[in-house]
Motif scaffolding. Structure first.
Motif, short mmCIF file in Angstrom:
data_model
loop_
_atom_site.label_atom_id
_atom_site.label_comp_id
_atom_site.label_asym_id
_atom_site.label_seq_id
_atom_site.Cartn_x
_atom_site.Cartn_y
_atom_site.Cartn_z
N GLY A 186 11.73 -5.83 4.51
CA GLY A 186 10.77 -4.97 5.17
C GLY A 186 9.40 -4.91 4.54
N ALA A 187 9.12 -5.71 3.51
CA ALA A 187 7.83 -5.62 2.82
C ALA A 187 6.69 -6.05 3.73
N ALA A 188 6.87 -7.13 4.48
CA ALA A 188 5.81 -7.59 5.36
C ALA A 188 5.54 -6.58 6.47
N ALA A 189 6.59 -5.96 6.98
CA ALA A 189 6.41 -4.95 8.03
C ALA A 189 5.67 -3.74 7.47
N ALA A 190 5.95 -3.38 6.22
CA ALA A 190 5.26 -2.25 5.63
C ALA A 190 3.79 -2.55 5.42
N VAL A 191 3.49 -3.76 4.98
CA VAL A 191 2.09 -4.14 4.80
C VAL A 191 1.39 -4.22 6.14
N ALA A 192 2.07 -4.74 7.16
CA ALA A 192 1.47 -4.82 8.49
C ALA A 192 1.23 -3.43 9.07
N ALA A 193 2.10 -2.47 8.75
CA ALA A 193 1.94 -1.12 9.26
C ALA A 193 0.72 -0.44 8.63
N VAL A 194 0.45 -0.74 7.37
CA VAL A 194 -0.71 -0.15 6.70
C VAL A 194 -1.99 -0.76 7.24
N ALA B 281 -7.86 -4.40 0.33
CA ALA B 281 -8.42 -3.46 -0.65
C ALA B 281 -7.55 -3.39 -1.90
N THR B 282 -6.23 -3.35 -1.71
CA THR B 282 -5.35 -3.29 -2.87
C THR B 282 -5.37 -4.61 -3.64
N ALA B 283 -5.48 -5.73 -2.93
CA ALA B 283 -5.54 -7.02 -3.61
C ALA B 283 -6.82 -7.14 -4.44
N ILE B 284 -7.93 -6.73 -3.86
CA ILE B 284 -9.20 -6.78 -4.59
C ILE B 284 -9.19 -5.79 -5.76
N GLY B 285 -8.64 -4.60 -5.51
CA GLY B 285 -8.56 -3.60 -6.58
C GLY B 285 -7.72 -4.07 -7.75
N MET B 286 -6.58 -4.70 -7.46
CA MET B 286 -5.74 -5.19 -8.55
C MET B 286 -6.40 -6.36 -9.25
N GLY B 287 -7.11 -7.19 -8.51
CA GLY B 287 -7.83 -8.29 -9.13
C GLY B 287 -8.90 -7.80 -10.09
N ILE B 288 -9.64 -6.80 -9.66
CA ILE B 288 -10.68 -6.23 -10.53
C ILE B 288 -10.05 -5.59 -11.76
N ALA B 289 -8.97 -4.82 -11.56
CA ALA B 289 -8.32 -4.16 -12.69
C ALA B 289 -7.76 -5.18 -13.68
N VAL C 205 0.57 0.29 -10.08
CA VAL C 205 1.34 1.36 -9.43
C VAL C 205 0.50 2.04 -8.36
N VAL C 206 -0.75 2.34 -8.67
CA VAL C 206 -1.63 2.98 -7.68
C VAL C 206 -1.83 2.07 -6.47
N ASN C 207 -2.03 0.77 -6.71
CA ASN C 207 -2.22 -0.15 -5.60
C ASN C 207 -0.96 -0.28 -4.76
N LEU C 208 0.22 -0.28 -5.37
CA LEU C 208 1.46 -0.34 -4.59
C LEU C 208 1.67 0.93 -3.79
N ILE C 209 1.29 2.07 -4.35
CA ILE C 209 1.39 3.32 -3.59
C ILE C 209 0.45 3.28 -2.40
N LEU C 210 -0.78 2.81 -2.61
CA LEU C 210 -1.72 2.71 -1.50
C LEU C 210 -1.25 1.74 -0.43
N LEU C 211 -0.53 0.71 -0.84
CA LEU C 211 -0.11 -0.33 0.09
C LEU C 211 1.12 0.07 0.89
N PHE C 212 2.10 0.73 0.26
CA PHE C 212 3.38 0.95 0.91
C PHE C 212 3.64 2.37 1.38
N VAL C 213 2.79 3.33 1.04
CA VAL C 213 3.01 4.71 1.47
C VAL C 213 2.15 4.99 2.69
#
Length: 108
Positions: free
Chosen positions: A23-31, A38-46, A95-103
């Protein structure tokens, strides 16, 4: 060299098929793609900034040990502690990026 580049490219191109198995792809598609980018760029910067911080810390520890070899033990302990703190910042960003992505947002 060329083989490793092709293998990396193949893994990147077929990662979506691996995510489709659960279900990971469906969760990302739902967001939405904006949040995913944004989460990919944020994690890259961090990760990049944490890498720069670790490099600067290691540089300073090497210079300190070169100037005063007797203090090498204390410098090493301080360096390892500082690197652990910097690495924990990268994990917090993950952790913050995963929360933003999947919640889901509250209004959705």
């Amino acid at each position: 060299m060329r083989k490793s580049i092709l293998m990396t490219l193949a893994m990147v191109l077929f990662a979506s098929a691996a995510f489709a198995s659960d279900g990971a792809a469906a969760a990302v598609a739902a967001v939405g793609p904006t949040a995913a980018w944004a989460t990919a760029i944020g994690m890259g910067i961090a990760a990049g900034l944490c890498g720069i911080g670790q490099g600067l810390g290691l540089k300073a520890a090497c210079e300190g040990t070169a100037r005063n070899p007797e203090a090498g033990g204390k410098i090493t302990v301080t360096l390892i502690l500082g690197l652990a703190f910097i690495e924990s910042l990268a994990i917090y960003a993950l952790v913050v990026n995963l929360i933003l992505l999947f919640v889901k947002p509250l209004g959705a």
